[in-house]
Scaffold this motif. Structure first.
Motif, short mmCIF file in Angstrom:
data_model
loop_
_atom_site.label_atom_id
_atom_site.label_comp_id
_atom_site.label_asym_id
_atom_site.label_seq_id
_atom_site.Cartn_x
_atom_site.Cartn_y
_atom_site.Cartn_z
N LYS A 317 -1.81 22.57 -10.47
CA LYS A 317 -0.88 22.38 -11.60
C LYS A 317 -1.61 22.49 -12.93
O LYS A 317 -1.08 23.06 -13.90
N LEU A 318 -2.82 21.92 -13.00
CA LEU A 318 -3.60 22.02 -14.24
C LEU A 318 -3.92 23.47 -14.57
O LEU A 318 -3.78 23.91 -15.72
N ARG A 319 -4.34 24.22 -13.56
CA ARG A 319 -4.63 25.65 -13.77
C ARG A 319 -3.36 26.40 -14.19
O ARG A 319 -3.42 27.31 -15.01
N TYR A 320 -2.23 25.97 -13.63
CA TYR A 320 -0.96 26.61 -13.99
C TYR A 320 -0.63 26.37 -15.46
O TYR A 320 -0.23 27.29 -16.18
N TYR A 321 -0.79 25.12 -15.91
CA TYR A 321 -0.51 24.82 -17.31
C TYR A 321 -1.42 25.63 -18.24
O TYR A 321 -0.98 26.15 -19.27
N LEU A 322 -2.69 25.74 -17.89
CA LEU A 322 -3.62 26.52 -18.71
C LEU A 322 -3.20 27.99 -18.75
O LEU A 322 -3.31 28.65 -19.79
N ARG A 323 -2.68 28.47 -17.63
CA ARG A 323 -2.26 29.87 -17.57
C ARG A 323 -1.03 30.14 -18.42
O ARG A 323 -0.95 31.19 -19.08
N ILE A 324 -0.05 29.22 -18.43
CA ILE A 324 1.15 29.48 -19.21
C ILE A 324 0.92 29.24 -20.70
O ILE A 324 1.62 29.81 -21.54
N VAL A 325 -0.05 28.38 -21.04
CA VAL A 325 -0.36 28.16 -22.46
C VAL A 325 -1.27 29.27 -22.99
O VAL A 325 -1.12 29.69 -24.15
N PHE A 326 -2.16 29.76 -22.15
CA PHE A 326 -3.10 30.81 -22.56
C PHE A 326 -2.99 32.01 -21.60
O PHE A 326 -3.89 32.25 -20.80
N PRO A 327 -1.90 32.76 -21.66
CA PRO A 327 -1.72 33.90 -20.75
C PRO A 327 -2.77 34.98 -20.99
O PRO A 327 -3.26 35.14 -22.11
N PRO A 328 -3.11 35.74 -19.95
CA PRO A 328 -4.07 36.84 -20.11
C PRO A 328 -3.47 38.00 -20.90
O PRO A 328 -2.26 38.06 -21.13
N VAL A 329 -4.34 38.92 -21.30
CA VAL A 329 -3.90 40.08 -22.07
C VAL A 329 -2.83 40.87 -21.34
O VAL A 329 -1.88 41.36 -21.94
N SER A 330 -2.95 40.98 -20.00
CA SER A 330 -2.01 41.76 -19.21
C SER A 330 -0.58 41.27 -19.37
O SER A 330 0.38 42.04 -19.25
N GLU A 331 -0.40 39.97 -19.65
CA GLU A 331 0.93 39.41 -19.86
C GLU A 331 1.31 39.41 -21.34
O GLU A 331 2.44 39.70 -21.71
N SER A 335 4.75 41.32 -24.94
CA SER A 335 5.42 40.81 -26.14
C SER A 335 4.69 41.19 -27.42
O SER A 335 5.31 41.35 -28.47
N TYR A 336 3.37 41.37 -27.31
CA TYR A 336 2.55 41.70 -28.48
C TYR A 336 1.65 42.87 -28.12
O TYR A 336 0.47 42.70 -27.79
N PRO A 337 2.17 44.11 -28.16
CA PRO A 337 1.42 45.28 -27.71
C PRO A 337 0.08 45.47 -28.41
O PRO A 337 -0.87 45.99 -27.82
N VAL A 338 -0.01 45.03 -29.66
CA VAL A 338 -1.24 45.24 -30.42
C VAL A 338 -2.44 44.53 -29.80
O VAL A 338 -3.59 44.94 -29.99
N VAL A 339 -2.19 43.47 -29.02
CA VAL A 339 -3.28 42.68 -28.47
C VAL A 339 -4.10 43.47 -27.46
O VAL A 339 -5.27 43.15 -27.20
N GLU A 340 -3.53 44.53 -26.88
CA GLU A 340 -4.27 45.32 -25.89
C GLU A 340 -5.44 46.05 -26.55
O GLU A 340 -6.50 46.21 -25.95
N LYS A 341 -5.23 46.51 -27.79
CA LYS A 341 -6.29 47.22 -28.50
C LYS A 341 -7.13 46.29 -29.37
O LYS A 341 -8.25 46.65 -29.75
N ALA A 342 -6.57 45.14 -29.69
CA ALA A 342 -7.30 44.20 -30.55
C ALA A 342 -7.36 42.84 -29.84
O ALA A 342 -6.69 41.88 -30.22
N LYS A 343 -8.15 42.77 -28.78
CA LYS A 343 -8.21 41.57 -27.95
C LYS A 343 -8.70 40.35 -28.72
O LYS A 343 -8.42 39.21 -28.34
N TRP A 350 -1.55 33.60 -29.09
CA TRP A 350 -1.26 32.42 -28.28
C TRP A 350 -0.54 31.37 -29.12
O TRP A 350 0.45 30.76 -28.69
N VAL A 351 -1.06 31.18 -30.33
CA VAL A 351 -0.46 30.20 -31.23
C VAL A 351 0.95 30.64 -31.63
O VAL A 351 1.90 29.84 -31.62
N CYS A 352 1.11 31.92 -31.99
CA CYS A 352 2.43 32.44 -32.37
C CYS A 352 3.44 32.26 -31.24
O CYS A 352 4.58 31.84 -31.47
N ARG A 353 3.00 32.57 -30.04
CA ARG A 353 3.89 32.44 -28.88
C ARG A 353 4.29 30.99 -28.67
O ARG A 353 5.45 30.68 -28.39
N GLY A 354 3.30 30.07 -28.80
CA GLY A 354 3.59 28.66 -28.60
C GLY A 354 4.56 28.11 -29.62
O GLY A 354 5.52 27.40 -29.27
#
Length: 387
Positions: A317-331, A335-343, A350-354
């Motif tokens: 569950k802890l790992r799950y919470y970390l994953r939904i708060v800090f999703p990887p680039v692939s996810e 919603s934010y295509p620019v992040v693929e080129k500007a990691k 992450w902050v904007c999404r939250g």
């Protein structure tokens, strides 16, 4: 004999009868018509069940039967409209030199006694085309409006019934079985009399359907309609399959254990053979979560995947919470295509999404938290349905 609720035991009898043209047994006393209707509709097998109900001596009462008849009329109208529009679209692609590979339901519906008995929500087509505006313009000219898009496909809608998903990749980049899409166009063959409409080999199509099934199963869950599709496919093509080639492809994807469980369940449900423990668990999963699973099913599956081998679900569950708060680039890139080129901008988004989630849907956060915290040692019960 495989164990299941009485409603589902009878539902499977109703489902299988139209394939053989037989008359199903009359409804047992321990099965209620309203529950049977609810589960057939929830699992997207209502048309098959109703096809059998029409042959019974003891039918539902007039009020109950009207619900079946209404849903059937809607589905027939929907199916006719869908067929007309998809055929027009494929004709356009053929005449204009656009290579296309129909997928999933478009092929499977022809394995059912009649097309309208295989209920469809959308049509999936793989097109050999880049992401230029050309395809968007074509779809607009054909009366389709843009619906949604991600890195794998673009969805188009034509009211009232037609939803088309044009796939540019057979499988999304994050899919574990992504290697299956390599060389897919070279492995396909042209349909009879066509120059631009393709079809998979029988072996590839069964592999693809199992990959699609396991993707749903491990993401948000899957219902019994997937199993009915496998039954329909094997009923038509089992004797024609190159078994050695099929299992070779399955082994490449490390899917042998799952495939054997699916086939075992199909034989147990539709042919009365002995089931395994894994097949019983798969059936319980399908009954609990409905056709395409649920948010609760998705949460359960992810937590299970993140739980260490020692079974400590608190860590999962802890790992799950970390994953939904800090999703990887692939996810995040959906919603934010620019992040693929500007990691390096990932923390900013992450902050904007939250912030956006907190202000737009605080109730969702509360419900999500309760869903995670309530997930204990037991899976969903047969009556714990997500609507």
């Amino acid at each position: 004999m495989i164990q299941m609720p009485a409603t589902y035991e009878y539902l499977f009898q109703l489902i299988s009868a139209p394939f053989s043209g037989s008359t199903p047994p009359e409804k047992p006393e321990n099965v209620a018509w309203n529950e049977l209707f609810r589960e057939a509709k929830r699992q997207n097998v209502l048309m098959l069940a109703y096809e059998s109900i029409k042959r019974l001596q003891e039918k539902p009462n007039a009020e109950q039967l009207s619900h079946w008849e209404l849903q059937s009329s809607k589905q027939i109208t929907k199916s006719i409209n869908q067929s007309i529009e998809i055929d027009k679209l494929l004709d356009y692609f053929e005449c204009n030199g656009i290579d296309v590979l129909p997928l999933k339901g478009y092929i499977l519906r022809d394995l059912y006694p009649r097309r309208e008995l295989r209920e469809m929500s959308d049509f999936d087509l793989l097109v050999r085309d880049d992401r230029s505006d050309k395809m968007k313009q074509i779809m607009h000219e054909l009366g389709f409006e843009f619906h949604s898009s991600d890195d794998n496909h673009t969805g188009y809608r034509k009211p009232p019934y037609v939803m088309i998903e044009l796939h540019y990749k057979l499988l999304p980049d994050f899919c574990k079985y992504i290697s299956f899409r390599d060389g897919i166009w070279e492995r396909c063959r042209l349909c009879n009399g066509k120059k631009h409409i393709y079809e998979m080999t029988t072996e590839d199509y069964l592999v693809f359907n199992l990959v699609h099934l396991v993707k749903h199963y491990r993401y948000a869950g899957c219902g019994i309609r997937f199993l009915v599709d496998i039954f329909a496919f094997l009923r038509k093509y089992d004797d024609q399959l190159n078994k050695d080639l099929f299992w070779e492809e399955i082994e490449k994807r490390e899917l042998r254990s799952f495939a054997e469980t699916v086939f075992c369940l199909e034989r147990a449900v539709f042919h009365g053979e002995t089931e395994t423990k894994e097949a019983q668990q798969l059936l319980e999963h399908m009954i609990s979560l409905g056709t395409f699973g649920s948010n609760k099913g998705r949460t359960m599956n992810i937590i299970d995947q993140l739980t260490p081998k020692n079974g400590n679900r608190k860590i999962g569950k802890l790992r799950y919470y970390l994953r939904i708060v800090f999703p990887p680039v692939s996810e995040m890139k959906c919603s934010y295509p620019v992040v693929e080129k500007a990691k390096f901008l990932l923390p900013v988004f992450w902050v904007c999404r939250g912030v956006r989630t907190v202000f737009r849907n605080p109730k969702h956060i509360s419900e999500h938290y309760q869903r995670v915290m309530s997930y204990g040692d037991d899976k969903l019960s047969d009556n714990d349905y997500d609507r």
